[in-house]
Design a protein around this motif. Structure first.
Motif, PDB file in Angstrom:
ATOM      1  N   VAL A  75       0.234 -11.796  -3.511  1.00  0.00           N
ATOM      2  CA  VAL A  75       0.503 -12.836  -2.512  1.00  0.00           C
ATOM      3  C   VAL A  75       1.327 -12.248  -1.369  1.00  0.00           C
ATOM      4  CG1 VAL A  75       1.794 -14.976  -2.106  1.00  0.00           C
ATOM      5  CG2 VAL A  75       0.303 -14.778  -4.087  1.00  0.00           C
ATOM      6  N   PHE A  76       2.183 -11.287  -1.677  1.00  0.00           N
ATOM      7  CA  PHE A  76       2.986 -10.613  -0.650  1.00  0.00           C
ATOM      8  C   PHE A  76       2.082  -9.956   0.382  1.00  0.00           C
ATOM      9  CE2 PHE A  76       4.519  -6.427   0.733  1.00  0.00           C
ATOM     10  CZ  PHE A  76       5.619  -6.808   1.492  1.00  0.00           C
ATOM     11  N   TRP A  77       1.023  -9.284  -0.094  1.00  0.00           N
ATOM     12  CA  TRP A  77       0.150  -8.576   0.833  1.00  0.00           C
ATOM     13  C   TRP A  77      -0.694  -9.551   1.662  1.00  0.00           C
ATOM     14  CZ3 TRP A  77       1.502  -4.066   2.057  1.00  0.00           C
ATOM     15  CH2 TRP A  77       2.066  -3.189   1.125  1.00  0.00           C
ATOM     16  N   GLN A 133      -0.708  -9.469   5.667  1.00  0.00           N
ATOM     17  CA  GLN A 133      -1.934  -9.378   6.440  1.00  0.00           C
ATOM     18  C   GLN A 133      -1.972 -10.445   7.531  1.00  0.00           C
ATOM     19  OE1 GLN A 133      -5.766 -10.327   4.528  1.00  0.00           O
ATOM     20  NE2 GLN A 133      -6.529  -8.382   5.320  1.00  0.00           N
ATOM     21  N   GLU A 134      -1.593 -11.669   7.178  1.00  0.00           N
ATOM     22  CA  GLU A 134      -1.542 -12.741   8.183  1.00  0.00           C
ATOM     23  C   GLU A 134      -0.546 -12.400   9.286  1.00  0.00           C
ATOM     24  OE1 GLU A 134      -0.532 -16.137   5.892  1.00  0.00           O
ATOM     25  OE2 GLU A 134      -2.588 -16.496   5.191  1.00  0.00           O
ATOM     26  N   SER A 190      -6.390  -4.495   8.192  1.00  0.00           N
ATOM     27  CA  SER A 190      -7.636  -4.141   7.514  1.00  0.00           C
ATOM     28  C   SER A 190      -7.408  -3.248   6.301  1.00  0.00           C
ATOM     29  CB  SER A 190      -8.583  -3.442   8.495  1.00  0.00           C
ATOM     30  OG  SER A 190      -8.029  -2.209   8.942  1.00  0.00           O
ATOM     31  N   ASN A 191      -6.243  -2.608   6.230  1.00  0.00           N
ATOM     32  CA  ASN A 191      -5.930  -1.740   5.087  1.00  0.00           C
ATOM     33  C   ASN A 191      -5.257  -2.476   3.937  1.00  0.00           C
ATOM     34  OD1 ASN A 191      -6.956   0.592   6.293  1.00  0.00           O
ATOM     35  ND2 ASN A 191      -5.012   1.051   7.310  1.00  0.00           N
ATOM     36  N   ALA A 208      -3.248  -3.505  -1.763  1.00  0.00           N
ATOM     37  CA  ALA A 208      -3.269  -4.402  -2.919  1.00  0.00           C
ATOM     38  C   ALA A 208      -3.899  -3.734  -4.137  1.00  0.00           C
ATOM     39  CB  ALA A 208      -4.025  -5.683  -2.567  1.00  0.00           C
ATOM     40  N   SER A 209      -4.805  -2.783  -3.902  1.00  0.00           N
ATOM     41  CA  SER A 209      -5.456  -2.093  -5.015  1.00  0.00           C
ATOM     42  C   SER A 209      -4.480  -1.217  -5.794  1.00  0.00           C
ATOM     43  CB  SER A 209      -6.616  -1.230  -4.497  1.00  0.00           C
ATOM     44  OG  SER A 209      -7.636  -2.044  -3.967  1.00  0.00           O
TER      45      SER A 209
END
Length: 261
Positions: free
Chosen positions: A122-124, A128-129, A141-142, A147-148
């Motif tokens: 959720v942090f990522w 991103q937003e 875009s990364n 997250a992976s």
């Protein structure tokens, strides 16, 4: 098994997990290598016993043949059930019943980690937003790659340790998780399916009045106890009526035909 075999099994286990983007997304990973039958084949090749791997994979597959995961609702996790249960049973020289006995508790452990990963990532999503709002499109875009990393830790590390050190490690790992922490993630995880469905409805529904269709479906299945096939046929009929007589596009199409005549 040796360390090289444990690394290979853990790597394939990560690649076939639900959020791994590297093997054609979910197509090649979760929905192909993530199926216990295919996992058993790969594990059998790595451990040098393809026949036993396939037989154990087929046995585990039968437990979850009808498993679906709509809206992040995870009744069981095939990843740990296959990539931990099958190799542990094969190395122990046990039969398929032993693999099935390992698969069930391991699948529950995997479900808890699914919710852990979803909670952490959720942090990522928020980052991103934020980056999109700031115009940092390349960084945004990364985010799937960032997250992976969380998913890699949650999948590769436990599978490797379980395969290399054996079943005792799994028992100690589960016992080390505080009860309050496990309950907290389970409670949070129960909310995630509702969030997933809500996000889906935002893209599907054109008008709020269309929520009535979902209410009707709930009444048909839960209150009236209708079979899913009968409810699906009724839903198709209602959908046809809505498209044929309720949509503005359909009305405009009829008017154009009348004018041409």
């Amino acid at each position: 098994m040796n360390i090289f075999q444990a690394i290979l099994i853990a790597l394939f286990g990560y690649l076939s997990s639900n959020y791994s983007p590297w093997v054609f997304g979910q197509l090649g990973g979760w929905y192909t290598m993530g199926r216990p039958l295919v996992s058993g084949l790969i594990i059998g090749i790595i451990l040098g016993d393809v026949q036993t791997g396939i037989l154990m994979g087929a046995a585990v597959q039968t437990l979850y043949i009808g498993l679906v995961t709509p809206g992040l609702s995870m009744p069981a996790d095939l990843n740990f059930a296959a990539w931990m249960g099958i190799p542990l049973a094969m190395v122990a020289g046990a039969d398929t019943e032993y693999a099935l006995g390992l698969a069930v508790p391991l699948s529950f452990l995997g479900v808890s980690l699914v919710y852990v990963v979803a909670s952490v990532n959720v942090f990522w999503v928020r980052k991103q937003e934020q980056w999109i709002a700031e115009g940092k499109i390349k960084k945004a875009s990364n985010v799937p790659i960032y997250a992976s990393v969380v998913q890699f830790i949650a999948r590769f590390v436990p599978i490797f340790l379980a395969c290399y050190f054996g079943q005792e490690f799994i028992t100690n790992l589960v016992a080390a998780i505080p009860t309050w922490l496990g309950d907290a993630f389970v409670s949070f995880g129960k909310v995630l399916p509702a969030v997933g469905f809500a996000m889906l409805l935002r893209f599907v529904l054109k008008k709020n009045i269309e929520l009535l269709y979902f209410l009707i479906g709930f009444l048909m299945i839960k209150v009236l106890g209708m079979p899913i096939i009968a409810a699906t046929i009724a839903a198709c009929f209602l959908g046809f009526l809505d498209i044929r007589y309720g949509s503005s596009d359909g009305k405009n199409g009829e008017m154009e035909v009348e004018e041409d005549e």
